[in-house]
Structure formats: structure tokens, C-alpha cells
Design a protein around this motif. Structure first.
Motif, PDB file in Angstrom:
ATOM      1  N   PRO A 167      12.856 -15.394 -10.477  1.00  0.00           N
ATOM      2  CA  PRO A 167      12.679 -15.886  -9.111  1.00  0.00           C
ATOM      3  C   PRO A 167      12.308 -17.360  -9.014  1.00  0.00           C
ATOM      4  N   GLU A 168      11.672 -17.920 -10.034  1.00  0.00           N
ATOM      5  CA  GLU A 168      11.190 -19.292  -9.940  1.00  0.00           C
ATOM      6  C   GLU A 168      12.322 -20.270  -9.631  1.00  0.00           C
ATOM      7  N   ALA A 169      13.478 -20.054 -10.257  1.00  0.00           N
ATOM      8  CA  ALA A 169      14.599 -20.982 -10.057  1.00  0.00           C
ATOM      9  C   ALA A 169      15.144 -20.898  -8.637  1.00  0.00           C
ATOM     10  N   THR A 170      15.256 -19.679  -8.119  1.00  0.00           N
ATOM     11  CA  THR A 170      15.744 -19.510  -6.748  1.00  0.00           C
ATOM     12  C   THR A 170      14.737 -20.073  -5.749  1.00  0.00           C
ATOM     13  N   SER A 188       6.645  -3.932  -2.998  1.00  0.00           N
ATOM     14  CA  SER A 188       7.997  -3.462  -3.266  1.00  0.00           C
ATOM     15  C   SER A 188       8.118  -1.968  -2.989  1.00  0.00           C
ATOM     16  N   ASP A 189       9.322  -1.523  -2.638  1.00  0.00           N
ATOM     17  CA  ASP A 189       9.582  -0.092  -2.490  1.00  0.00           C
ATOM     18  C   ASP A 189       9.557   0.622  -3.838  1.00  0.00           C
ATOM     19  N   GLU A 190       9.735  -0.143  -4.910  1.00  0.00           N
ATOM     20  CA  GLU A 190       9.818   0.427  -6.251  1.00  0.00           C
ATOM     21  C   GLU A 190       8.456   0.329  -6.943  1.00  0.00           C
ATOM     22  N   ALA A 191       7.913   1.457  -7.360  1.00  0.00           N
ATOM     23  CA  ALA A 191       6.602   1.488  -8.017  1.00  0.00           C
ATOM     24  C   ALA A 191       6.611   0.628  -9.277  1.00  0.00           C
ATOM     25  N   GLY A 192       5.550  -0.126  -9.466  1.00  0.00           N
ATOM     26  CA  GLY A 192       5.395  -0.915 -10.675  1.00  0.00           C
ATOM     27  C   GLY A 192       6.114  -2.247 -10.674  1.00  0.00           C
ATOM     28  N   GLN A 193       6.794  -2.575  -9.567  1.00  0.00           N
ATOM     29  CA  GLN A 193       7.520  -3.841  -9.497  1.00  0.00           C
ATOM     30  C   GLN A 193       6.700  -4.884  -8.738  1.00  0.00           C
ATOM     31  N   PRO A 194       6.947  -6.170  -8.996  1.00  0.00           N
ATOM     32  CA  PRO A 194       6.190  -7.223  -8.300  1.00  0.00           C
ATOM     33  C   PRO A 194       6.404  -7.177  -6.793  1.00  0.00           C
ATOM     34  N   ASP A 195       5.451  -7.737  -6.062  1.00  0.00           N
ATOM     35  CA  ASP A 195       5.579  -7.822  -4.608  1.00  0.00           C
ATOM     36  C   ASP A 195       6.814  -8.628  -4.211  1.00  0.00           C
ATOM     37  N   ILE A 196       7.351  -8.323  -3.040  1.00  0.00           N
ATOM     38  CA  ILE A 196       8.445  -9.092  -2.455  1.00  0.00           C
ATOM     39  C   ILE A 196       7.852 -10.360  -1.838  1.00  0.00           C
ATOM     40  N   LEU A 197       8.414 -11.510  -2.154  1.00  0.00           N
ATOM     41  CA  LEU A 197       7.931 -12.790  -1.633  1.00  0.00           C
ATOM     42  C   LEU A 197       8.745 -13.193  -0.411  1.00  0.00           C
ATOM     43  N   VAL A 198       8.072 -13.720   0.610  1.00  0.00           N
ATOM     44  CA  VAL A 198       8.710 -14.061   1.884  1.00  0.00           C
ATOM     45  C   VAL A 198       8.709 -15.572   2.081  1.00  0.00           C
ATOM     46  N   PHE A 199       9.879 -16.117   2.407  1.00  0.00           N
ATOM     47  CA  PHE A 199      10.029 -17.539   2.691  1.00  0.00           C
ATOM     48  C   PHE A 199      10.716 -17.694   4.045  1.00  0.00           C
ATOM     49  N   PRO A 272      20.639 -21.194  -8.905  1.00  0.00           N
ATOM     50  CA  PRO A 272      20.645 -20.954 -10.353  1.00  0.00           C
ATOM     51  C   PRO A 272      20.813 -19.504 -10.790  1.00  0.00           C
ATOM     52  N   ASN A 273      20.423 -18.525  -9.963  1.00  0.00           N
ATOM     53  CA  ASN A 273      20.627 -17.124 -10.328  1.00  0.00           C
ATOM     54  C   ASN A 273      22.010 -16.614  -9.949  1.00  0.00           C
ATOM     55  N   GLY A 274      22.868 -17.498  -9.440  1.00  0.00           N
ATOM     56  CA  GLY A 274      24.267 -17.142  -9.203  1.00  0.00           C
ATOM     57  C   GLY A 274      24.601 -16.647  -7.818  1.00  0.00           C
ATOM     58  N   ILE A 275      23.644 -16.663  -6.894  1.00  0.00           N
ATOM     59  CA  ILE A 275      23.903 -16.186  -5.535  1.00  0.00           C
ATOM     60  C   ILE A 275      24.563 -17.303  -4.732  1.00  0.00           C
ATOM     61  N   LEU A 276      25.606 -16.958  -3.987  1.00  0.00           N
ATOM     62  CA  LEU A 276      26.367 -17.941  -3.227  1.00  0.00           C
ATOM     63  C   LEU A 276      25.690 -18.219  -1.886  1.00  0.00           C
ATOM     64  N   PHE A 277      25.329 -19.479  -1.665  1.00  0.00           N
ATOM     65  CA  PHE A 277      24.763 -19.949  -0.409  1.00  0.00           C
ATOM     66  C   PHE A 277      25.826 -20.744   0.344  1.00  0.00           C
ATOM     67  N   GLU A 278      25.772 -20.651   1.657  1.00  0.00           N
ATOM     68  CA  GLU A 278      26.622 -21.458   2.528  1.00  0.00           C
ATOM     69  C   GLU A 278      25.732 -22.141   3.553  1.00  0.00           C
ATOM     70  N   LEU A 279      26.041 -23.373   3.874  1.00  0.00           N
ATOM     71  CA  LEU A 279      25.443 -24.058   5.014  1.00  0.00           C
ATOM     72  C   LEU A 279      26.539 -24.186   6.059  1.00  0.00           C
TER      73      LEU A 279
END
Length: 323
Positions: A167-170, A188-199, A272-279
């Protein structure tokens, strides 16, 4: 050069006719543009939105017939939110989804808002999100001719969830490049996973949020039907878009450069994690080539494709969107 929120989200479907039926008859959204994928004019590109497709209300689909199902994983846009006016509307939607045999979960709090998770007929992952206590970017206006009563109708796009391994790169791109600010987190909905971060960006609120989920236990996503292609963020006008192109290029991100989509102008790049952004610019909008009362009823082509209309229509499977 401040982004204004979410502009649209574009996803993948294998069946345009079934897609049209689900999103107009069950979700009650309006088809505001029936056009073609400008990068492959042999397939449809369908746009759904509020009464006229205001920026921030647009959910779009590329049809790719016979595409395999999406394989969920990281480097993905793993959740799309649809805004509704209040908590009471979620109760209406729970009953409606059950009536149409749509897979869904129970209503639950996510990040301080009540939500209702569900999937469409191809497994596309959604959250209906209540605006009961929401402040920030204004919602759109439900289509008056929708089968869903206006007080319960979908009013636009809410938070978009990104699932990444690192997540740091994104986050660095969201905050240092695009100007998002960290707002908070939730479990998170998934037990044992890190919290979801909100921006959030701009005026903030549901229509201007990106949620980051860290998952190191998943493989990379393989996009297919039920997957999401890209998320677009709102730019006020073409002049600002050209400034963004200069900034993104100077920072060394490979990008599309200026792209004229006719209904809006765009820039595409991958984080950096490969997700396509559009402006994408807020205008000119979807009523530039069709009367508002007849949006989406016939095949619309940008002027630069109009000379090829006969050949384009010959390759497309008929899709009845008359109302």
C-alpha cells in the motif's frame, strides 16, 4: 489543480444486453450513453448514471464477449460503491435485492456509514452506501423514470476500494502526486487483515474517497467479467488537465498523454501497484450529441467515428435500449 472527486468507474461485462437489463431494471440507473469502446470499436461501451450522467455518477462497462470470469486478487479495484440518500433506503434495497434473487450480505457499518454489499449477475462487487451522515461532494439526482422510487434511487458513485500488496507505493501517489489526504480507517471484513485506510480529495465525503486494502495473502488479479478496468478522477476543465499531463510526465509516469473522448478529455497512467488511473474533465458531458430525454436510446458515435458508422454497426450485435 485540485481533483474534485470520483468521475467514473469502468468495469467489464461479457453480455451487454443482460448488463443493460440488470442496471436499468433492477438497480434503476439510467443508460445515458450507448457507444463503442474507442480503442476497439467492435464492442459496446455502456454508460449508466443519474438523470443526465453528471460527473461522479457514471458507472461504465466495456463489453468483451466470451471473456473469462474475473479472478480476484491484488493490484485491483476490488469494490465499487453506489450512493443512496439515507439509511432507510438501504432497507428498501435489501428487500429489492432479495426479490430479484441478487446475492447480498447484511447491512453493516463500514467507515462510519451503513453499507449493503452485493454482487451483480457476473460477480461484480458493489456496496450500496448511505449518505445519511455524509458531507462533502454533492450527490446526483435519480432518474425520474426509474423503476426505483426517487427517494431510494442511486444518486452516484461512492468510495472506490483498491486492493494492493504494497500500500505504501499507492498511498504515495494518492497523497504526494494527486493531492489526497488521509481521513481515517476501519476494520477489514477479513479476520486478521490490516484495517482499510481511507483517503479523500477536494470537498471530501463519499463521492471523493479511495479506500486502500492491504492483502499479502492473495495472488494478482486476472481481469475478466465482473472485474473493474479503471477509476477516473474529476478534473475541472481541459486547461487543468493539460497541467496534470505535464506534472505526471515530469514525474516519470508512463502515460497516455491527452486523449479526446468527446464527452470528456482524459489522461491515463498506472500507479506502482498496476492499477489504472484516469483523470477526466467534467465536460462537455453526455447531452452534446443527443437530447436529454433520449439519452442512451440509440448508438452514439463521436464525430471522429461517424464516417465509419456503417462498418461499426455491422460488427455490433443488436442491443435494444429503447424505453
Amino acid at each position: 489543480m485540485e481533483l474534485k472527486g470520483i468521475h467514473h468507474v469502468s468495469a467489464l461485462t461479457a453480455n451487454a444486453q443482460d448488463n443493460f437489463k440488470f442496471y436499468t431494471e433492477i438497480l434503476g440507473m439510467r443508460l445515458i450513453k450507448k457507444t463503442v469502446n474507442q480503442d476497439d470499436t467492435s464492442v459496446y461501451h455502456l454508460f449508466y448514471g443519474d438523470e443526465v450522467g453528471h460527473p461522479g455518477t457514471e458507472l461504465t462497462f466495456f463489453e468483451i464477449p466470451r471473456i473469462a470470469p474475473n479472478r480476484e486478487g491484488v493490484s485491483s479495484i476490488s469494490g465499487i460503491s453506489l450512493r443512496v440518500s439515507n439509511d432507510k433506503a438501504l432497507m428498501y434495497w435489501k428487500d429489492r435485492l432479495e426479490r430479484f434473487n441478487v446475492e447480498h450480505e447484511e447491512i453493516q457499518d463500514r467507515g462510519g456509514r451503513l453499507t449493503l454489499a452485493f454482487k451483480d449477475f457476473e460477480g461484480q462487487r458493489f456496496y450500496l452506501v448511505s449518505d445519511e451522515n455524509n458531507q462533502g461532494v454533492a450527490a446526483g439526482f435519480p432518474w425520474p423514470k426509474s423503476p426505483v422510487p426517487a427517494e431510494n434511487g442511486v444518486t452516484g458513485l461512492g468510495p472506490v476500494k483498491l486492493t494492493v500488496r504494497y500500500p505504501e507505493a499507492t498511498i504515495k501517489v494518492l497523497t504526494d502526486v494527486l493531492g489526497f489526504r488521509e481521513k481515517g480507517s476501519y476494520a477489514s471484513d477479513e479476520a486478521g487483515q490490516p484495517d482499510i485506510l481511507v483517503f479523500e480529495i477536494g470537498k471530501g465525503g463519499s463521492g471523493a474517497e479511495v479506500h486502500i486494502e492491504e492483502r499479502k495473502d492473495l495472488p494478482a488479479e486476472r481481469q475478466g467479467k465482473g472485474g473493474v478496468h479503471h477509476v477516473a478522477f474529476r478534473v475541472d476543465n481541459e486547461e487543468e488537465l493539460r497541467e496534470w499531463i505535464e506534472k505526471i510526465t515530469k514525474l516519470g509516469f508512463p502515460n497516455s498523454g491527452f486523449v479526446d473522448r468527446f464527452y470528456f478529455k482524459s489522461l491515463y497512467f498506472r500507479e506502482p501497484n498496476g492499477i489504472l488511473f484516469e483523470l477526466a474533465t467534467d465536460g462537455p458531458g453526455f447531452a452534446t450529441d443527443e437530447a436529454e430525454e433520449h439519452l442512451g436510446e440509440s448508438l452514439a458515435l463521436p464525430p471522429f467515428f461517424e464516417p465509419q458508422r456503417e462498418q461499426i454497426e455491422a460488427r455490433l450485435k443488436p442491443l435494444n435500449t429503447k424505453r
